[in-house]
Design an enzyme around this catalytic site. Structure first.
Site, PDB file in Angstrom:
ATOM      1  N   HIS A  65      44.655  34.799  43.983  1.00  0.00           N
ATOM      2  CA  HIS A  65      45.345  35.997  44.458  1.00  0.00           C
ATOM      3  C   HIS A  65      45.344  37.017  43.334  1.00  0.00           C
ATOM      4  CE1 HIS A  65      48.419  38.614  46.147  1.00  0.00           C
ATOM      5  NE2 HIS A  65      48.122  38.055  47.294  1.00  0.00           N
TER       6      HIS A  65
ATOM      7  N   ASP B 132      47.045  32.168  53.057  1.00  0.00           N
ATOM      8  CA  ASP B 132      46.089  31.832  54.106  1.00  0.00           C
ATOM      9  C   ASP B 132      45.644  30.378  54.086  1.00  0.00           C
ATOM     10  OD1 ASP B 132      45.959  34.342  55.288  1.00  0.00           O
ATOM     11  OD2 ASP B 132      44.646  35.075  53.704  1.00  0.00           O
TER      12      ASP B 132
HETATM   13  N1  ACO Z   1      37.236  30.033  44.246  1.00  0.00           N
HETATM   14  C1  ACO Z   1      36.570  29.915  43.085  1.00  0.00           C
HETATM   15  N2  ACO Z   1      36.697  30.749  42.023  1.00  0.00           N
HETATM   16  C2  ACO Z   1      37.542  31.785  42.192  1.00  0.00           C
HETATM   17  C3  ACO Z   1      38.279  31.986  43.383  1.00  0.00           C
HETATM   18  C4  ACO Z   1      38.104  31.054  44.433  1.00  0.00           C
HETATM   19  N3  ACO Z   1      38.778  31.191  45.588  1.00  0.00           N
HETATM   20  N4  ACO Z   1      39.048  33.092  43.251  1.00  0.00           N
HETATM   21  C5  ACO Z   1      38.812  33.582  42.031  1.00  0.00           C
HETATM   22  N5  ACO Z   1      37.901  32.785  41.375  1.00  0.00           N
HETATM   23  C6  ACO Z   1      37.431  32.952  39.984  1.00  0.00           C
HETATM   24  C7  ACO Z   1      36.445  34.093  39.880  1.00  0.00           C
HETATM   25  O1  ACO Z   1      35.116  33.649  40.061  1.00  0.00           O
HETATM   26  C8  ACO Z   1      36.722  34.597  38.489  1.00  0.00           C
HETATM   27  O2  ACO Z   1      36.098  33.682  37.578  1.00  0.00           O
HETATM   28  P1  ACO Z   1      35.526  34.233  36.142  1.00  0.00           P
HETATM   29  O3  ACO Z   1      36.717  34.781  35.409  1.00  0.00           O
HETATM   30  O4  ACO Z   1      34.920  33.027  35.523  1.00  0.00           O
HETATM   31  O5  ACO Z   1      34.517  35.305  36.493  1.00  0.00           O
HETATM   32  C9  ACO Z   1      38.227  34.433  38.328  1.00  0.00           C
HETATM   33  O6  ACO Z   1      38.557  33.348  39.209  1.00  0.00           O
HETATM   34  C10 ACO Z   1      39.038  35.675  38.706  1.00  0.00           C
HETATM   35  O7  ACO Z   1      38.678  36.053  40.025  1.00  0.00           O
HETATM   36  P2  ACO Z   1      38.567  37.557  40.540  1.00  0.00           P
HETATM   37  O8  ACO Z   1      37.663  37.574  41.738  1.00  0.00           O
HETATM   38  O9  ACO Z   1      38.231  38.447  39.398  1.00  0.00           O
HETATM   39  O10 ACO Z   1      40.066  37.830  40.972  1.00  0.00           O
HETATM   40  P3  ACO Z   1      40.534  39.009  41.914  1.00  0.00           P
HETATM   41  O11 ACO Z   1      41.949  39.248  41.591  1.00  0.00           O
HETATM   42  O12 ACO Z   1      39.594  40.167  41.831  1.00  0.00           O
HETATM   43  O13 ACO Z   1      40.370  38.400  43.396  1.00  0.00           O
HETATM   44  C11 ACO Z   1      40.798  37.172  45.383  1.00  0.00           C
HETATM   45  C12 ACO Z   1      41.403  37.804  44.123  1.00  0.00           C
HETATM   46  C13 ACO Z   1      39.917  38.197  46.111  1.00  0.00           C
HETATM   47  C14 ACO Z   1      41.928  36.766  46.312  1.00  0.00           C
HETATM   48  C15 ACO Z   1      39.950  35.952  44.981  1.00  0.00           C
HETATM   49  O14 ACO Z   1      40.769  34.989  44.322  1.00  0.00           O
HETATM   50  C16 ACO Z   1      39.238  35.301  46.169  1.00  0.00           C
HETATM   51  O15 ACO Z   1      38.135  35.718  46.516  1.00  0.00           O
HETATM   52  N6  ACO Z   1      39.852  34.274  46.824  1.00  0.00           N
HETATM   53  C17 ACO Z   1      39.289  33.666  48.017  1.00  0.00           C
HETATM   54  C18 ACO Z   1      39.553  34.534  49.243  1.00  0.00           C
HETATM   55  C19 ACO Z   1      40.991  34.488  49.683  1.00  0.00           C
HETATM   56  O16 ACO Z   1      41.603  33.436  49.801  1.00  0.00           O
HETATM   57  N7  ACO Z   1      41.540  35.684  49.955  1.00  0.00           N
HETATM   58  C20 ACO Z   1      42.917  35.831  50.475  1.00  0.00           C
HETATM   59  C21 ACO Z   1      43.789  36.470  49.465  1.00  0.00           C
HETATM   60  S1  ACO Z   1      45.451  36.538  50.033  1.00  0.00           S
HETATM   61  C22 ACO Z   1      45.453  37.816  51.124  1.00  0.00           C
HETATM   62  O17 ACO Z   1      44.706  38.744  51.065  1.00  0.00           O
HETATM   63  C23 ACO Z   1      46.419  37.729  52.160  1.00  0.00           C
END
Ligand code: ACO
Length: 427
Positions: free
Chosen positions: A306, A363
């Protein structure tokens, strides 16, 4: 004494006032930055940028706190109903019994849509995703309710608000009914808001609609948990579109499109699809954990991570407990719940997830409950939109009452500098 932030560019110092929120959050007010220095801030994804001052929702991602208008989400989920929470979010305080009754009466008064809307719905193929259909229908509502666009008085806003709260559940139910070839219907004014929504979605021709209170209670709680989450992607979209004075319905329609994406509200559908895939693949969660950690593999563990919560998502805690209760009450056994729990346990102990502070989000378990309640997978994100509607409305209303300026970010241009034009035969 009020705090000041100092910035130095090329040896020149600039001072900016620091705004302090009621929960001691600090924001550097850089309104005068460009005028004084010529520079702007650059913050892709707005990870450090506050777009507004807001009195609606407080969340502390480090401590896992979520409050609507000061009330803890745990209390509201346990003790309030969805319509009370909607009133609280939109108008700032919990309603008295009379206020709540009037609010619901006004909503019920608006709970039909123009029959012509059915023709628009008819034009969509059955395979269309319900989120696309819902966004289009919400936008189409503008044409049938033009008085809701140019709203300047509080009364005008109120009229637009009760209209959308009345009509939106009808449209949401119709998207489902169209997909399942069921006749389009209307609700029953004698029922509560959530029960009525459920009836509109699931009532079958020729069959008496029977209420299962456990289902309604679970649905009510899920809607409350989704009702607002401060300046997330869809809410920021609603405020941004609304800032051009495009009107409430057009702003909500844009918010629905933003919510649709799998990185936002669409994650609830993506989670169930992922869990099903793991089950069909033999249930080897370790294999999928490895894929999620592999930077060359686009796979992400859906329902994890998140932007703001870096400890735990308090909504996920409530939903996990609720999933156990609902499945127990309804006598549903879902093998996917065990896969989800296994995956969560492994992820919470895995260094990759620990280092990046990746926890289950709202979610991760919501889809499992929706499925137990008989809601088809393609409707999961629509359920999220139904829950988020009061939050979008509250944020839009606050933006209008605060007379916020039109949203218009700047950029740092990285393209070509000036080039001489060449005629086509000289290129
Ligand atoms: N699985 C694996 N790795 C992940 C995940 C995941 N679900 N989420 C983040 N990471 C990793 C990224 O690859 C990144 O790694 P790095 O630092 O080695 O490059 C690090 O964690 C940070 O991730 P970001 O994408 O930069 O974080 P951001 O804050 O931009 O994104 C998000 C947040 C979009 C929710 C992301 O965690 C994600 O894609 N999660 C899966 C989708 C999801 O569940 N979305 C619902 C969110 S809740 C809502 O909207 C109601």
């Amino acid at each position: 004494m009020s705090k000041v932030a100092t910035l130095e560019i090329d040896g020149k110092r600039y001072e900016f006032p620091v705004v302090e929120g009621t929960e001691n959050e600090l924001g550097i007010n850089i309104k005068s930055l460009r005028g004084e220095s010529g520079a702007i801030t650059l913050d892709p994804g707005f990870k450090n940028t506050g777009s507004c001052e807001s009195g609606i929702t407080f969340l502390d991602g480090e401590k896992g706190i979520l409050r609507y208008r000061g009330y803890a989400i745990e209390d509201l989920a346990e003790k309030a109903d969805f319509l009370e929470v909607a009133y609280l979010l939109i108008f700032g305080d919990l309603p008295s019994k009379e206020q709540l009754e009037k609010f619901y009466d006004d909503i019920k008064e608006q709970s039909t849509v123009d029959e012509e809307m059915k023709k628009i719905l008819d034009g969509f193929p059955k395979a269309a995703h319900p989120m696309g259909v819902l966004s289009s229908l919400t936008s189409a509502l503008v044409a049938f309710n033009p008085s809701c666009v140019d709203v300047s008085s509080e009364q005008d806003m109120y009229n637009a608000i009760v209209k959308i709260l009345g009509k939106f559940p009808v449209l949401a139910a119709w998207t489902l009914r169209k997909k399942h070839s069921l006749p389009l219907n209307y609700g029953d004014d004698s029922l509560g808001y959530v029960e009525n929504l459920h009836k509109m979605m699931f009532e079958k021709p020729g069959k008496k609609y029977e209420v299962n209170q456990s289902v309604i209670d679970a649905l009510d709680k899920l809607l409350i948990l989704h009702a607002d989450h401060e300046q997330n992607c869809s809410t920021s979209t609603v405020r941004m579109v609304g800032s051009s004075h495009a009107g409430l319905f057009a702003s909500i329609s844009a918010g629905i499109s933003a919510l649709w994406g799998p990185l936002h509200g669409g994650a609830n559908q993506a989670v169930i699809e992922m869990l099903e895939k793991i089950k069909e693949d033999g249930g080897d969660t370790k294999k999928f954990m490895a894929k999620a950690k592999d930077k060359d593999d686009p796979f992400r563990l859906m329902g994890f991570g998140h932007r703001v919560y870096k400890n735990f998502d308090p909504r996920a805690k409530i939903i996990k407990k609720s999933a156990d209760e609902v499945l127990g009450q309804l006598g549903v056994e879902d093998p996917v719940l065990d896969i989800a729990k296994g995956l969560e346990k492994e992820a919470l102990e895995d260094q990759y997830f620990v280092d990046r502070k990746l926890y289950p989000n709202v979610d991760f378990y919501s889809g499992i409950i929706y499925r137990a309640l008989g809601i088809p997978v393609e409707m999961f994100t629509v359920m999220f939109a139904l829950g988020r509607l009061p939050g979008w409305i509250a944020q839009w209303r606050e933006m209008r009452l605060n007379k916020e300026p039109i949203g218009r970010p700047r950029q740092i241009y990285t393209g070509h500098t000036h080039r001489e034009f060449q005629a086509v035969d000289k290129r």
